[in-house]
Design a protein around this motif. Structure first.
Motif, PDB file in Angstrom:
ATOM      1  N   CYS A   8       0.820  -1.221   0.000  1.00 44.97           N
ATOM      2  CA  CYS A   8       0.000   0.000   0.000  1.00 44.97           C
ATOM      3  C   CYS A   8       0.853   1.270   0.000  1.00 44.97           C
ATOM      4  CB  CYS A   8      -0.948  -0.006   1.194  1.00 44.97           C
ATOM      5  SG  CYS A   8      -0.101   0.140   2.784  1.00 44.97           S
ATOM      6  N   THR A  10       2.361   2.754   2.320  1.00 43.72           N
ATOM      7  CA  THR A  10       2.367   3.589   3.518  1.00 43.72           C
ATOM      8  C   THR A  10       3.734   3.448   4.178  1.00 43.72           C
ATOM      9  OG1 THR A  10       0.125   2.790   3.821  1.00 43.72           O
ATOM     10  CG2 THR A  10       1.020   4.160   5.588  1.00 43.72           C
ATOM     11  N   CYS A  42      -2.467  -2.038   5.629  1.00 39.37           N
ATOM     12  CA  CYS A  42      -3.246  -2.850   4.694  1.00 39.37           C
ATOM     13  C   CYS A  42      -3.408  -4.288   5.154  1.00 39.37           C
ATOM     14  CB  CYS A  42      -2.629  -2.799   3.296  1.00 39.37           C
ATOM     15  SG  CYS A  42      -1.038  -3.634   3.205  1.00 39.37           S
ATOM     16  N   GLU A  44      -1.505  -6.690   4.989  1.00 44.37           N
ATOM     17  CA  GLU A  44      -0.857  -7.723   4.172  1.00 44.37           C
ATOM     18  C   GLU A  44       0.371  -8.275   4.898  1.00 44.37           C
ATOM     19  OE1 GLU A  44      -1.510  -9.084   1.174  1.00 44.37           O
ATOM     20  OE2 GLU A  44      -3.350  -7.922   0.841  1.00 44.37           O
TER      21      GLU A  44
END
Ligand SMILES: [Zn+2]
Length: 332
Positions: A8, A10, A42, A44
C-alpha cells in the motif's frame, strides 16, 4: 530505518512478526517457523526474501534432516572436493545439468539421487565409477580425475587403504564370494553388529553368516573376506588384525566382562561410530539385519555349536579356506 510497505506504500507501518505453519512435503506435514513482515495499514503479510526465512526452503531443510538426506551445500562440497563441474557430475548421475544445479541451490532432491550422491561422497566409490565410465569424460580428463581421486582416497582413508594393500587382491573367487576384499564393508558390518556390544566369537560368526547367507540368496558375498576353518568354527581370515586395527583407530572399544567361575574375562566389542549403512546395497542391509536378529538370543557357545554343524565347517579341514559354495547348505 522506516520501511515503506510494498503493497500500500504507507510508510512506517511494517513490523516483524513470527510465523508458523505446516507445509506438506511429499505427503508429510513439516512444521516450520520463520520471520516475516506485516503491514498495519493494509494488513498484508510480506515474506522476507532470504533463504533463511523462506518457508519452503526451511521445510526442505527440515525434511532432509528427518530423512538423513544431504543438504544443498553438502552436495556442492562433494562436487568441489573432486574438482568436477556440475555438468560432469550430472553425467555421472544420469541427471540433467539443470536438475543438479537446482539441487545445489535448494531444490529437494529425489531419494534415489540422494543415495547415489552419498555413495560417491566416498572417493573410493567415485574412483570406481570414473574408472568404469571413462567414456563420459574422454581419456585425458578421466586419467586426470583418476589420479586426483586416488590421492583424495589415500588422504581420507589411510587405514583402509593400507589394509587393502596388505591383504587385498583384485581376485574374485569362490573363496571371496566373488567380491573383491572391501575393508570399508568389513568395518561397517562390524560397527553394525557391535552397536550394543558383542563378543569376539559372535562377531566372527555374524560375519560368516552374513557373507554366506548373502551368497546363498544372491550368489555374491558382501565383504570379499576369506573364511578359514579353525577349531572354534569358521572365522574371517586375519580377523584378529582387523579387530585390533579397528580398535587402535578408535572405531571400536572393548568392555571387559568378568565371569567369576572359573574366573575368566570376556571381551565385548562396542562400536564407537555409527555404521554407514549406505556402504551397503538393500539386499546386504536386509541380510545383515536378518543375521543380527536371528542370532540375537544365542550365547557365544550356542552360535559356535550351531556353526560347527554347517556343511561348510564339517566338510573342510583345519586351516582350510572355506568355499562360499557351501552357502547352499546353510542352516537358515
Ligand atoms: Zn501496507
Amino acid at each position: 530505518m522506516e520501511k515503506r510497505c510494498p503493497i500500500c506504500e504507507t510508510e512506517g507501518t511494517i513490523t516483524k512478526i513470527k510465523m508458523e505453519e505446516d507445509i506438506d512435503i511429499r505427503g508429510e506435514k513439516i512444521h516450520v517457523e520463520y520471520n516475516s513482515f506485516k503491514c498495519s495499514a493494509c494488513e498484508e503479510i510480506i515474506l522476507e526474501s532470504t533463504p533463511e526465512n523462506d518457508p519452503l526452503n526451511i521445510a526442505y531443510r527440515k525434511y532432509r534432516e528427518i530423512h538423513n538426506m544431504l543438504q544443498p551445500e553438502e552436495i556442492r562440497d562433494i562436487r568441489r572436493k573432486y574438482g568436477i563441474t556440475q555438468s560432469e557430475l550430472a553425467r555421472i548421475l544420469g541427471l540433467g545439468g539443470a536438475t543438479l544445479s537446482r539441487y545445489e541451490n535448494g531444490g529437494l532432491q529425489d531419494k534415489a539421487y540422494d543415495s547415489q550422491l552419498k555413495l560417491i561422497s566416498d572417493p573410493r566409490n567415485m574412483l570406481r565409477i570414473v574408472r568404469d565410465n571413462s567414456e563420459l569424460f574422454g581419456e585425458k580428463r578421466s586419467n586426470l580425475l583418476i589420479s586426483q581421486l586416488k590421492k583424495i582416497a589415500k588422504d581420507e582413508y589411510p587405514l583402509e587403504r593400507c589394509m587393502e594393500e596388505l591383504f587385498g587382491s583384485d581376485e574374485r573367487s569362490v573363496f571371496t564370494g566373488y567380491q573383491v576384499l572391501n575393508i570399508d564393508k568389513i568395518l561397517n558390518c562390524i560397527l553394525y553388529f557391535c552397536k550394543d556390544g558383542l563378543l569376539k566369537t559372535k562377531i566372527n560368526k555374524y560375519l560368516f553368516y552374513a557373507d554366506f547367507k548373502h551368497f546363498k540368496e544372491y550368489k555374491l558375498g558382501i565383504t570379499g573376506v576369506n573364511y578359514v576353518h579353525l577349531p572354534h568354527g569358521p572365522v574371517p581370515n586375519n580377523y584378529d588384525i582387523y579387530l585390533s586395527t579397528f580398535l587402535k583407530n578408535g572405531y571400536l572399544e572393548i568392555e571387559e566382562i568378568f565371569y567369576p567361575d572359573p574366573n575368566i574375562v570376556g571381551e565385548k566389542y562396542i562400536s564407537k561410530e555409527k555404521s554407514m549403512l549406505y556402504t551397503f546395497s538393500d539386499s546386504e542391509i536386509l541380510v545383515l539385519s536378518t543375521v543380527k536378529e536371528f542370532f540375537k538370543a544365542f550365547t557365544a557357545k550356542a552360535i559356535s555349536d550351531y556353526s560347527h554343524k554347517e556343511k561348510a565347517y564339517q566338510e573342510t579341514a583345519d586351516q582350510e579356506l572355506i568355499s562360499y559354495e557351501f552357502a547352499e547348505y546353510l542352516a537358515f
